[in-house]
Design an enzyme around this catalytic site. Structure first.
Site, short mmCIF file in Angstrom:
data_model
loop_
_atom_site.label_atom_id
_atom_site.label_comp_id
_atom_site.label_asym_id
_atom_site.label_seq_id
_atom_site.Cartn_x
_atom_site.Cartn_y
_atom_site.Cartn_z
N TYR A 148 0.86 -1.18 0.00
CA TYR A 148 0.00 0.00 0.00
C TYR A 148 0.89 1.23 0.00
CZ TYR A 148 -3.38 3.49 1.71
OH TYR A 148 -4.17 4.60 1.87
N ASP A 243 9.22 2.87 -0.37
CA ASP A 243 8.18 3.50 0.43
C ASP A 243 8.40 3.04 1.87
OD1 ASP A 243 6.00 4.36 1.79
OD2 ASP A 243 4.50 3.57 0.38
N LYS A 271 4.46 8.80 8.92
CA LYS A 271 4.20 8.19 10.22
C LYS A 271 5.18 8.64 11.32
CE LYS A 271 1.13 4.74 8.47
NZ LYS A 271 1.17 4.20 7.12
C1 LIG Z 1 0.44 4.68 5.81
C2 LIG Z 1 1.18 4.44 4.54
C3 LIG Z 1 1.06 5.30 3.44
C4 LIG Z 1 0.08 6.43 3.40
O1 LIG Z 1 0.36 7.40 4.37
P1 LIG Z 1 -0.81 8.40 4.80
O2 LIG Z 1 -0.13 9.35 5.74
O3 LIG Z 1 -1.85 7.56 5.46
O4 LIG Z 1 -1.31 9.07 3.58
C5 LIG Z 1 1.87 5.08 2.34
N1 LIG Z 1 2.72 4.06 2.32
C6 LIG Z 1 2.85 3.20 3.34
C7 LIG Z 1 3.85 2.08 3.26
C8 LIG Z 1 2.08 3.35 4.48
O5 LIG Z 1 2.18 2.46 5.47
#
Ligand SMILES: *Cc1c(COP(=O)(O)O)cnc(C)c1O
Length: 433
Positions: A148, A243, A271
């Site tokens: 994701y 990511d 995060k």
């Molecule tokens: C949480 C997450 C996102 C999205 O971040 P948001 O701040 O919720 O938009 C993108 N990539 C990864 C791997 C994530 O865990």
């Protein structure tokens, strides 16, 4: 008015929320759709705990989905936020705190030579993709099933997390045309990756991957998979994007890339770097970052990017996690939890496995730790749901979905882990009966 009015129940708040907010929540996984039942409305949090509207205390294993790594409402973070807020909430002009933050990120993640701050992980990955396409003048991108990367249109192709839970292969509202350049491959399938590059390598702008997948439960990449990815991207002139919105500062101080010893060209962060406030970032090689406006032709901007209050929370969090022994202790506590859960399941005769990496863990109702999306899907979702509710009833809050990873904070001490394991024995017994 007292915000903790005892007249409020989770049920009454959920009913009220649904009148003015779709599904009663501002992010789908919070709605408990996957596990059933009523979401808890949180009134306050401290250390490893939070409390709901009915004044019930929970040991929290989502930590705001990762950010609360130093524990909720850490006094140093709260103080930094209060002091920053008193100086003004937002200026729309640069501040020294943003330089401090950028310097700190570049120091901790050496593959990042230059970085830009944004406000969400979605923005970070979306901007990194645009940058990769602009810098290579190519359109095609590669992503992996079960990873994701936020909810940008071109990435909602069999995406994980909330979408996985709802069993939709894609989101409606995303035109076919927007995803026709997105190639979705199997996670940890090195051979397939080689084949994709052989077929279309010269058209691929970038490969985006969670080096430690945390949105299909916890599934670390194999070293071979990431090494092959690095080699192919270099060979074909494609940009490798890690990511690390979830894994960054979570699996290790230098992120997953420090564990694997692989330098991506660009990295997305989020995060933990906001410490609970909206800060995310993308950065990497300076020769790629120079394509961004105002230097280059790739447009990207944000009214609240680098917001001074959010940066104060993030910077203070980044300083705390650099304290000696922070990750050793965090990893050890997370391991203790996973091992204890494994023991409790075995004693109850329940098929179960668990895995950890730094302050992140995965719980699987399967005999072995999964290595791919397909294997994750084979886990026993019904058993997870029983486990989830049995734990919740005993005051332990796990991610409300079998497809999410869990998070431990520096405040989860031995007593907290022990209390969790007592609850787990009861929960596994319930499953076994
Ligand atoms: C949480 C997450 C996102 C999205 O971040 P948001 O701040 O919720 O938009 C993108 N990539 C990864 C791997 C994530 O865990």
């Amino acid at each position: 008015m007292n915000a903790h009015s005892p007249r409020n129940t989770n049920e009454s708040l959920f009913a009220r929320a649904q009148k003015t907010t779709p599904g009663g929540v501002n992010s789908p996984v919070r709605a408990f759709r996957s596990v059933g039942g009523t979401p808890r409305f949180i009134t306050k949090a401290q250390g490893p705990y939070f409390w709901d509207a009915e004044e019930r205390r929970y040991i929290d294993y989502i930590g705001s989905w990762g950010p609360a790594i130093v524990g909720h409402a850490h006094p140093k973070v709260v103080q930094a936020v209060q002091e920053a807020a008193a100086r003004g909430l937002s200026f729309g002009a640069p501040t020294e705190g943003e330089i401090d933050m950028a310097e700190e990120i570049c120091k901790l993640v050496p593959s990042i030579e230059q970085v830009r701050l944004v406000s969400s992980g979605t923005e970070a990955t979306m901007s990194a993709l645009r940058l990769a396409r602009g810098a290579t003048r190519r359109d095609k991108i590669v992503k992996f099933e079960g990873c994701y990367h936020g909810h940008a249109d071109s990435l909602l192709v069999k995406a994980g997390s909330g979408l996985l839970t709802f069993g939709n292969p894609t989101s409606s509202g995303v035109p076919e045309d927007f995803v026709k350049h997105t190639l979705v491959l199997d996670y940890n399938n090195t051979q397939q990756l080689e084949e994709a590059f052989k077929a279309a390598g010269n058209e691929i702008a970038c490969v985006i991957v969670e080096p430690v997948a945390g949105n299909m439960n916890l599934v670390p990449a194999t070293a071979e998979f990431l090494q092959t990815m690095r080699r192919l991207c270099t060979e074909y002139g494609a940009i490798l994007i890690f990511d690390e919105v979830m894994s960054g500062f979570r699996v290790a101080l230098g992120g997953a890339q420090s564990l694997y010893g692989i330098a991506p060209d660009l990295t997305a962060l989020g995060k933990v770097i906001g410490g609970g406030l909206p800060v995310a970032a993308f950065g990497g090689r300076a020769d790629i970052m120079k394509h961004l406006a105002p230097l280059g032709g790739v447009y990207q901007a944000g009214t609240l990017s680098g917001n001074p209050v959010a940066v104060a929370a993030g910077l203070t969090t980044l300083r705390i996690i650099q304290e000696a022994g922070f990750y050793e202790r965090l990893s050890a506590q997370t391991r203790k939890l996973a091992d204890g859960l494994g023991d409790a399941a075995r004693d109850a005769g329940v098929t179960f496995s668990a895995d950890t990496l730094g302050g992140m863990f995965g719980l699987y109702f399967s005999a072995a730790v999964p290595t791919s999306y397909a294997e994750v899907m084979q886990g026993d979702k019904e058993r997870f749901n029983v486990f989830f509710h049995a734990m919740l009833d005993q005051g332990v809050y796990l991610a409300p979905s079998a497809f999410e990873a869990g998070f431990v904070s520096a405040q989860h001490d031995d007593a907290v882990i022990a209390e969790t394991l007592v609850a787990a024995r009861t929960a596994f017994a319930e499953i076994a009966s």
